[in-house]
Design a protein around this motif. Sequence first.
Motif, mmCIF file in Angstrom:
data_model
loop_
_atom_site.group_PDB
_atom_site.id
_atom_site.type_symbol
_atom_site.label_atom_id
_atom_site.label_comp_id
_atom_site.label_asym_id
_atom_site.label_seq_id
_atom_site.Cartn_x
_atom_site.Cartn_y
_atom_site.Cartn_z
ATOM 1 N N GLY A 74 0.826 -1.201 0.000
ATOM 2 C CA GLY A 74 0.000 0.000 0.000
ATOM 3 C C GLY A 74 0.857 1.247 0.000
ATOM 4 O O GLY A 74 2.094 1.186 0.071
ATOM 5 N N SER A 75 0.214 2.405 -0.095
ATOM 6 C CA SER A 75 0.921 3.690 -0.095
ATOM 7 C C SER A 75 0.047 4.731 0.589
ATOM 8 O O SER A 75 -1.178 4.554 0.722
ATOM 9 C CB SER A 75 1.257 4.133 -1.526
ATOM 10 O OG SER A 75 0.071 4.337 -2.270
ATOM 11 N N LEU A 76 0.691 5.824 1.001
ATOM 12 C CA LEU A 76 -0.007 6.903 1.692
ATOM 13 C C LEU A 76 0.564 8.238 1.235
ATOM 14 O O LEU A 76 1.784 8.443 1.249
ATOM 15 C CB LEU A 76 0.140 6.760 3.217
ATOM 16 C CG LEU A 76 -0.470 7.895 4.038
ATOM 17 C CD1 LEU A 76 -1.988 7.757 4.041
ATOM 18 C CD2 LEU A 76 0.057 7.884 5.457
ATOM 19 N N ASN A 77 -0.307 9.141 0.797
ATOM 20 C CA ASN A 77 0.106 10.489 0.438
ATOM 21 C C ASN A 77 0.091 11.367 1.682
ATOM 22 O O ASN A 77 -0.877 11.340 2.453
ATOM 23 C CB ASN A 77 -0.832 11.069 -0.628
ATOM 24 C CG ASN A 77 -0.781 10.297 -1.930
ATOM 25 O OD1 ASN A 77 0.277 9.847 -2.348
ATOM 26 N ND2 ASN A 77 -1.923 10.143 -2.576
ATOM 27 N N TYR A 78 1.134 12.155 1.849
ATOM 28 C CA TYR A 78 1.197 13.070 2.992
ATOM 29 C C TYR A 78 1.891 14.357 2.561
ATOM 30 O O TYR A 78 2.602 14.392 1.557
ATOM 31 C CB TYR A 78 1.936 12.438 4.181
ATOM 32 C CG TYR A 78 3.390 12.127 3.931
ATOM 33 C CD1 TYR A 78 4.388 13.023 4.320
ATOM 34 C CD2 TYR A 78 3.777 10.942 3.311
ATOM 35 C CE1 TYR A 78 5.733 12.742 4.099
ATOM 36 C CE2 TYR A 78 5.112 10.661 3.081
ATOM 37 C CZ TYR A 78 6.080 11.558 3.482
ATOM 38 O OH TYR A 78 7.408 11.283 3.259
#
Length: 447
Positions: free
Chosen positions: A236-240
Motif C-alpha cells: 500500500g501507499s499513503l500520500n502526505y
Amino acid sequence: MFMQANIIGCLTLLVTLGTAFKEHPHFCIETEPLLLSHIDRHVVIPSEKDLQCHIKATTLTQNEKAVLVDTLCADHGSTTVKRDNHHFLRLHNGELRGRGAQSEVCANGANSVLAWVPYDMVLRNYAAELNPKERLTYIAKATNVEREKTELCHFPHTDLVNAVTDNLFTCVVMIFGDNFYGLEDNINVLVELEPLMYHLRNITYLPWRNVSNSYKMHLGDSVLRNPSGERKPIYGSLNYEFVEKILVNMTSVYQDKKLARLPLLFEHRSSVLELDSDGVGGLDVAEKAYFGRSMDPRSEVKVQVIGQWVDQHREFGADIYEYYGHGLRRYRQPLAGAQLTFVRIDNTEPAFMAPESNNLAKASLFRDHKTDKLKEDPSGNFTEWENAQEEDFDEDEPGFYGWFVVISLLLALAVILGIYLVVRTHSRRNKQRQMYDLANTNVAPPA
C-alpha cells in the motif's frame, strides 16, 4: 493535537513568507527600447498591458550607456559640461527612493541599471514628492520624429514640480545647448533602478552532509486488506504533505562587504523561494510513503505511517543575481562556501496494528449481514472487499467434493459388507465339512 498544531504553525510560516514581498502592480520594466522608426504622432490605442502599467521603465541599451558616459563624462572642449551636475531619480519597486548625481554615473561607468521613464509618468507619480525650492536639473532624452534624431538633454527641476505642460517647457541639449525640445516631442527622464533582492541560481551542493535526527510525526492512517484465500504479500501507499523549512546562514552568503543585505530568492525543488532578511523560508511538499507485509487469507490490518524530522546541514555554491522585479535579473558575482539547513521529514516507517482476521467461522454471519444490507439497499452496491468475501464464500459451498466423500463412504461400506459375507460363507462351509468328517469317524472298521 500536537501534530495538527505543528502543521498549522508551519503553514502559517509559509503564508507569512509568501506575503513578505509583493512587486508593484502598476510598475513595469521593459528591456527592449522603442526604435525611432516606431515612434509616430498618430493616435495609438493603448493595450491592456499599457493600461495596467502606470509607470513604465525601459532599460538603456549598451549603446545608449556608452553615449551617456561619453556625453556626461568625456572632455568635449567645453568647461560648461564639467561644471554641470545634472541628476537622475532612483526607483525601488516603482517607488521614489532619492536621486543620484551625474558624477556617480561617471564614477561607475554607468554600471548600474539605468532606464527611461516617460516625462508624463514622472510628472504624475513623483513630482509631488520633490521639494519645490530646490534648483536642480534632470537628465533626459528627447526624440523628434520630424528631425529623425534623439539627443540627450536636461530640463529644470522647477518645470517638473510646477507641472509645466505648455510650450514653456524646454529640454536643452547637453553639449551645445543650441537645440531645444518641448513637450510635443517624446521626452524620457533618466532613472536608476535599485535591486529588490538577490537571486541565488545554479546552486551546487558539496557531497558531505551532516544530519541530526529530531522527533517523529504521525503522517496518516491506512489499511491493508487481503481478500484472497491464500497468504501473500500486500502493498500500500499513503500520500502526505509537510512544510519543508530552509534556513540559510546569511553571514556565509554576505561574505563580500560590497553586497547589500537584501532578501534572497533561492532555487529549490524546481521552485523559487523567497527568504526573509534572516534567511528563513519554507516550501509545501507532497510525498508518498510505500509499505507492505505478508498477510493471512481474508485478513486486514490497520497501518499508521510515521515520519522522522531531520536537520540536514549542507554547504553550497551558487551564482548571485540582482533581481529588480518583473523577471529582470542581472548577474552579480559567484558565491562559494555558503551554508544552509534543511528541516524536512525523512525515514518514514509503518506501524502495523493487530490484524483483524475474517475466518470461515464468521462466513455465515457476513452473508447474513450482506443479506440485510441488500434489503436496505436494493441496488446491490457493495465494497470491493465485501464482494471479494462473498465470492470466496461461494467457492467454499458444498459441491462435487461432498458427493465424492459420500460415494466413497458407500463404496467402502459395500466392500466391507462384501468381505463380511465372503468370510461368513467360507466359515459355514468349513463347519459342514467338519461335521461330515466327524460322522465318518463313528463307522465300524471293516472285518
